[in-house]
Design a protein around this motif. Structure first.
Motif, mmCIF file in Angstrom:
data_model
loop_
_atom_site.group_PDB
_atom_site.id
_atom_site.type_symbol
_atom_site.label_atom_id
_atom_site.label_comp_id
_atom_site.label_asym_id
_atom_site.label_seq_id
_atom_site.Cartn_x
_atom_site.Cartn_y
_atom_site.Cartn_z
ATOM 1 N N PHE A 192 0.831 -1.206 0.000
ATOM 2 C CA PHE A 192 0.000 0.000 0.000
ATOM 3 C C PHE A 192 0.865 1.254 0.000
ATOM 4 O O PHE A 192 1.914 1.302 0.645
ATOM 5 C CB PHE A 192 -0.900 0.043 1.243
ATOM 6 C CG PHE A 192 -1.822 -1.130 1.373
ATOM 7 C CD1 PHE A 192 -3.095 -1.095 0.824
ATOM 8 C CD2 PHE A 192 -1.413 -2.278 2.059
ATOM 9 C CE1 PHE A 192 -3.947 -2.175 0.949
ATOM 10 C CE2 PHE A 192 -2.270 -3.355 2.195
ATOM 11 C CZ PHE A 192 -3.544 -3.311 1.637
ATOM 12 N N ASN A 194 -0.663 3.982 1.182
ATOM 13 C CA ASN A 194 -1.219 4.586 2.388
ATOM 14 C C ASN A 194 -0.937 3.680 3.591
ATOM 15 O O ASN A 194 -1.375 2.531 3.629
ATOM 16 C CB ASN A 194 -2.724 4.811 2.214
ATOM 17 C CG ASN A 194 -3.334 5.585 3.361
ATOM 18 O OD1 ASN A 194 -3.275 5.145 4.504
ATOM 19 N ND2 ASN A 194 -3.918 6.738 3.051
ATOM 20 N N GLN A 195 -0.220 4.195 4.587
ATOM 21 C CA GLN A 195 0.143 3.385 5.743
ATOM 22 C C GLN A 195 -1.081 2.936 6.531
ATOM 23 O O GLN A 195 -1.103 1.824 7.072
ATOM 24 C CB GLN A 195 1.093 4.166 6.650
ATOM 25 C CG GLN A 195 1.666 3.320 7.791
ATOM 26 C CD GLN A 195 2.674 4.097 8.619
ATOM 27 O OE1 GLN A 195 2.719 5.322 8.577
ATOM 28 N NE2 GLN A 195 3.496 3.380 9.374
ATOM 29 N N ASP A 196 -2.121 3.775 6.610
ATOM 30 C CA ASP A 196 -3.333 3.401 7.353
ATOM 31 C C ASP A 196 -4.003 2.190 6.730
ATOM 32 O O ASP A 196 -4.528 1.326 7.438
ATOM 33 C CB ASP A 196 -4.316 4.576 7.401
ATOM 34 C CG ASP A 196 -3.840 5.684 8.330
ATOM 35 O OD1 ASP A 196 -3.007 5.394 9.212
ATOM 36 O OD2 ASP A 196 -4.302 6.828 8.177
ATOM 37 N N ASN A 197 -3.999 2.109 5.393
ATOM 38 C CA ASN A 197 -4.590 0.943 4.728
ATOM 39 C C ASN A 197 -3.809 -0.325 5.072
ATOM 40 O O ASN A 197 -4.400 -1.396 5.276
ATOM 41 C CB ASN A 197 -4.612 1.151 3.218
ATOM 42 C CG ASN A 197 -5.576 2.225 2.784
ATOM 43 O OD1 ASN A 197 -6.513 2.558 3.529
ATOM 44 N ND2 ASN A 197 -5.380 2.786 1.603
ATOM 45 N N ASN A 200 -4.742 -1.304 8.614
ATOM 46 C CA ASN A 200 -6.087 -1.898 8.695
ATOM 47 C C ASN A 200 -6.059 -3.368 8.296
ATOM 48 O O ASN A 200 -6.699 -4.212 8.948
ATOM 49 C CB ASN A 200 -7.054 -1.127 7.792
ATOM 50 C CG ASN A 200 -7.388 0.245 8.330
ATOM 51 O OD1 ASN A 200 -7.240 0.508 9.524
ATOM 52 N ND2 ASN A 200 -7.834 1.142 7.468
ATOM 53 N N LEU A 201 -5.330 -3.693 7.229
ATOM 54 C CA LEU A 201 -5.222 -5.094 6.820
ATOM 55 C C LEU A 201 -4.477 -5.897 7.877
ATOM 56 O O LEU A 201 -4.851 -7.030 8.193
ATOM 57 C CB LEU A 201 -4.498 -5.199 5.476
ATOM 58 C CG LEU A 201 -4.238 -6.632 4.972
ATOM 59 C CD1 LEU A 201 -5.541 -7.416 4.846
ATOM 60 C CD2 LEU A 201 -3.494 -6.599 3.636
#
Length: 252
Positions: A192, A194-197, A200-201
């Motif tokens: 990713f 995006n680090q937040d994505n 989340n995974l």
């Protein structure tokens, strides 16, 4: 943080479990749980027990202990029994459902016990067992041979240390928390920008019982599962992840 595992010695107290020629399942289960726990502790695993002596706990109470202790895995140890003596032989591991890391855990334990000399009866789905249904973490119930089959008791008694070690090794092969020898292979499950994505995974996979890391990879963040010194172990877990719908790649 070390992996935290609960070992449940099935039955106990007034509940003998299966009985054969004066032999009680509850006693075999407790002896085995304590032996497996010692091996795991010597390998850096944080072990919790439902019981360490001859006391009764309902299956629901056993599951509650696992949930309260916030363990990563729940392993319940039992002996099987058939209607007729010496009717069946072999080991088997029970699951509430297929999928995620508990399937790998069951297969690893069964394969290790098969090497000791037991017939491998595989894994089976059981929806009616509270220790599998009411636990919040990956849970398996190991049937360590038939208590009313003489051949299985002979393996259990004459090779007891090897039986305990087989179960412990099956667990250690499944979990990966940085203890012991550093492993070479990891499973990439996501990449990713995006680090937040990525996080989340990672949280989703962690809730399923996997050991997960998020690490920078150039301009990206990759989500990695486990550390394995044997690529066949990585491939086995990769197949389960793929069956659950994840795109994967084994990396070093």
């Amino acid at each position: 943080m070390a992996t935290r595992i609960l070992l449940d010695a099935g039955h106990g107290g007034w509940d003998n479990g299966a009985v054969y020629n004066g032999r009680t399942e509850k006693a075999d289960n407790l002896r085995l749980a304590l032996a497996v726990g010692e091996i795991l502790e010597n390998n850096g695993i944080d072990v919790v027990y439902t019981r360490t002596d001859d006391v009764y706990q309902s299956p629901t109470e056993k599951a509650r202990i696992g949930n309260m202790e916030n363990v990563d895995y729940f392993i319940s140890l039992h002996r099987n029994a058939s209607v007729n003596n010496n009717q069946y032989s072999g080991i088997q591991t029970l699951l509430y459902n297929d999928g995620d890391i508990k399937e790998v855990l069951a297969d690893n334990i069964n394969q290790e016990l098969e090497q000791v000399g037991f017939k491998n009866l595989g894994r089976s789905i059981r929806k009616d067992l509270a220790v599998l249904r009411r636990t919040n973490m990956p849970a398996v119930l190991v049937e360590a041979g038939f208590i009313n089959t003489d051949a299985d008791n002979q393996i259990f008694d004459e090779n007891f240390d090897a039986v305990a070690n087989a179960i412990a090794q099956g667990i250690l092969e499944t979990v990966s928390d940085g203890t012991g020898e550093k492993r070479q292979y990891r499973i990439q499950v996501g990449l990713f920008r995006n680090q937040d994505n990525a996080r989340n995974l990672a949280e989703q996979l962690s809730s399923m019982g996997y050991t997960v890391q998020v690490e920078p990879y150039g301009e990206y963040y990759r989500v990695l599962v486990g550390r394995f010194d044997d690529i066949s172990r990585a491939e086995r877990i990769e197949r389960v992840l793929q069956e659950d719908g994840y795109s994967t790649l084994i990396v070093m």
